[in-house]
Design a protein around this motif. Structure first.
Motif: not given
Lengths: 247, 235
Positions: B104-109, B113-117, B167-174
């Motif tokens: 599980k992960w939890s990120f304050p945001f 908008s969220l960009d998923i890569v 999570l880097n700024g509004q970019k979430l890298t998977v």
């Protein structure tokens, strides 16, 4: 009334004891073939593998399958060997008839099958322990047996070996009856298999294998092997009774 | 390698030649009964010793976990496929029955908008599903769900690695998990011993594999916009 009353069973017993000693040399071939089977099993008797998105896997089986199959072939050949002239003529050192000689042969084959079946189990342990120490095993999974499974497996091995011995015995007797069978039987056997396979959907070999191999009831399996072996051996007995004394 | 592949044929040929040779010779092959007794006795003793060693060493590697049968594995695979189909249709029905939460992960945001890569690794691209929360709590929750994986009837689910989420700024890298390589040797009794053990641990019928499905489920604040290759739940 005779001075010495002879019972048939006593002669069978004596001949059987004699044959155990006299045919002892067949067990050297058992050792050689078993060691060969261990050699072949050493790289694993089966393997599987695959890759998916997250995992790539391969596994190797180390089982007694090759050893058992080799022992079946050994039993088949041994049964043929003891029907050959050199072995048959030994029987005439005794007061005997065809039936007694055959029964003692069958008892010998049964004893040899029991010994072979036991050594299949033991030699499986030998090769598994060799594979354990001398091969790079990444991780090992061992499937152990309960006592009942062990007992059933041992009896099954012995029955498979005895079945092949019975088939070999009939083949040997037929060849002794007429040398032509040496050519006729393999021709019918392999010819039948080829003809069966020509259509692209072979059923003969599969059905014969499944008749024994797919049987899930232990009792039924014993009955099947007992009936088929009896038919093969009774046929051998019937044929050999028609042979001349020294042919 | 080529020699090894011809070896079985060669050996069968030798055995047949040996048999025919004996049949034609009309004489018995004999090393002398006494010698044969020694050879046979020695061989039997070696076998017995090997069996004793084997029975005392190998059980330490005994497979204690229950081995799934082919029928059980098919049921598990079908349940996973059905649950994934439900997810693509937008609902979470039967998810907990077929999948477990591995990480599980939890990120304050607090972005709009969220960009998923989705990074394509050696294991392909991860499936990502997203669900809107009923409130704007300024937090993105991610859960990695994984279904059971069986290789040859043995459960290997624990061996699988989870993916990496950054999570880097509004970019979430998977980043997809690294490929796991599993190799094992299975010491099993032969077919004569497994013929009547239908459904038992070493039965022939267990010999199949199921690789569990996996995905990431995101729970995002109600009002954010998501850009990326994802599937929405309940929308």
């Amino acid at each position: 009334m005779y001075l010495a009353e002879v019972k048939a069973w006593d002669i069978v017993r004596k001949q059987y004891r004699y044959k155990l000693k006299s045919y002892f040399s067949v067990f050297t071939s058992l050792i050689v073939i078993q060691l060969l089977a261990i050699l072949f099993s050493f790289n694993g008797t089966g393997m599987g593998g695959g890759t998916s998105n997250s995992i790539s896997y391969e596994f190797y089986y180390y089982t007694s399958d090759i050893i058992l199959v080799f022992m079946m072939i050994w039993a088949f050949i041994t049964a043929i060997i003891i029907t050959t002239r050199a072995y048959r003529y030994d029987d005439f050192s005794f007061v005997t008839n065809r039936t007694i000689s055959q029964v003692s042969n069958i008892l010998f084959l049964l004893s040899a099958s029991i010994f072979a079946g036991i050594t299949v189990y033991l030699s499986t342990h030998l090769f598994q322990i060799l594979a354990f120490y001398f091969k790079d095993n990444y991780s090992i999974i061992v499937d152990s047996l309960s006592f009942t499974e062990f007992l059933m497996g041992m009896i099954t091995s012995i029955l498979y070996i005895f079945l092949f011995a019975s088939a070999g015995y009939l083949f040997g007797i037929l060849v002794q009856l007429h040398k032509g069978f040496l050519l006729i039987i393999p021709t019918i056997l392999f010819g039948g298999l080829i003809l069966d396979g020509i259509g692209g959907n072979p059923t003969l070999f599969v059905n014969v294998t499944n008749f024994f191999g797919e049987e899930t009831s232990f009792i039924l399996f014993i009955c099947k092997v007992a009936i088929v072996s009896s038919i093969l051996l009774l046929a051998s007995l019937g044929i050999s009774n028609r042979m001349e004394v020294r042919k | 390698m080529i020699i090894m592949s011809f070896l079985p044929i060669l050996i069968v040929f030798i055995i047949v030649a040996f048999g025919i040779g004996i049949m034609r010779s009309n004489t018995k092959v004999s090393f002398g009964t006494r010698n044969i007794r020694w050879i046979l006795g020695g061989y039997t003793i070696i076998l017995v010793i090997a069996t004793v060693i084997s029975l005392s060493v190998l059980p330490n590697y005994k497979n204690d976990q229950k081995v799934a049968t082919a029928a059980e594995m098919t049921k598990i695979e079908d349940a996973q496929t059905k649950a994934i189909d439900n997810l693509y249709s937008g609902n979470l029905v039967d998810l907990d029955k077929s999948f477990s939460e591995k990480k599980k992960w939890s990120f304050p945001f607090d972005e709009k908008s969220l960009d998923i890569v989705l990074t394509e690794g050696e294991t392909g691209i991860m499936s990502v599903f997203a669900e809107r929360k009923s409130e704007n709590d300024g937090e993105i929750e991610a859960t990695y769900h994984v279904g059971k994986s069986y290789i040859d009837g043995v459960d290997f689910t624990d061996k699988l690695h989870p993916p990496e989420l950054l999570l880097n700024g509004q970019k979430l890298t998977v980043n997809n998990p690294a490929l796991v390589t599993v190799s094992f040797s299975r010491f099993s009794p032969g077919f004569a011993y497994s013929q009547f053990s239908k459904g038992q641990h070493f039965s022939q019928e267990n010999r199949s594999s199921v690789i569990g499905r996996d995905f990431i489920l995101l729970k995002v604040p109600n009002d954010i916009e998501i850009n990326g290759n994802i599937s929405w739940i309940n929308e």
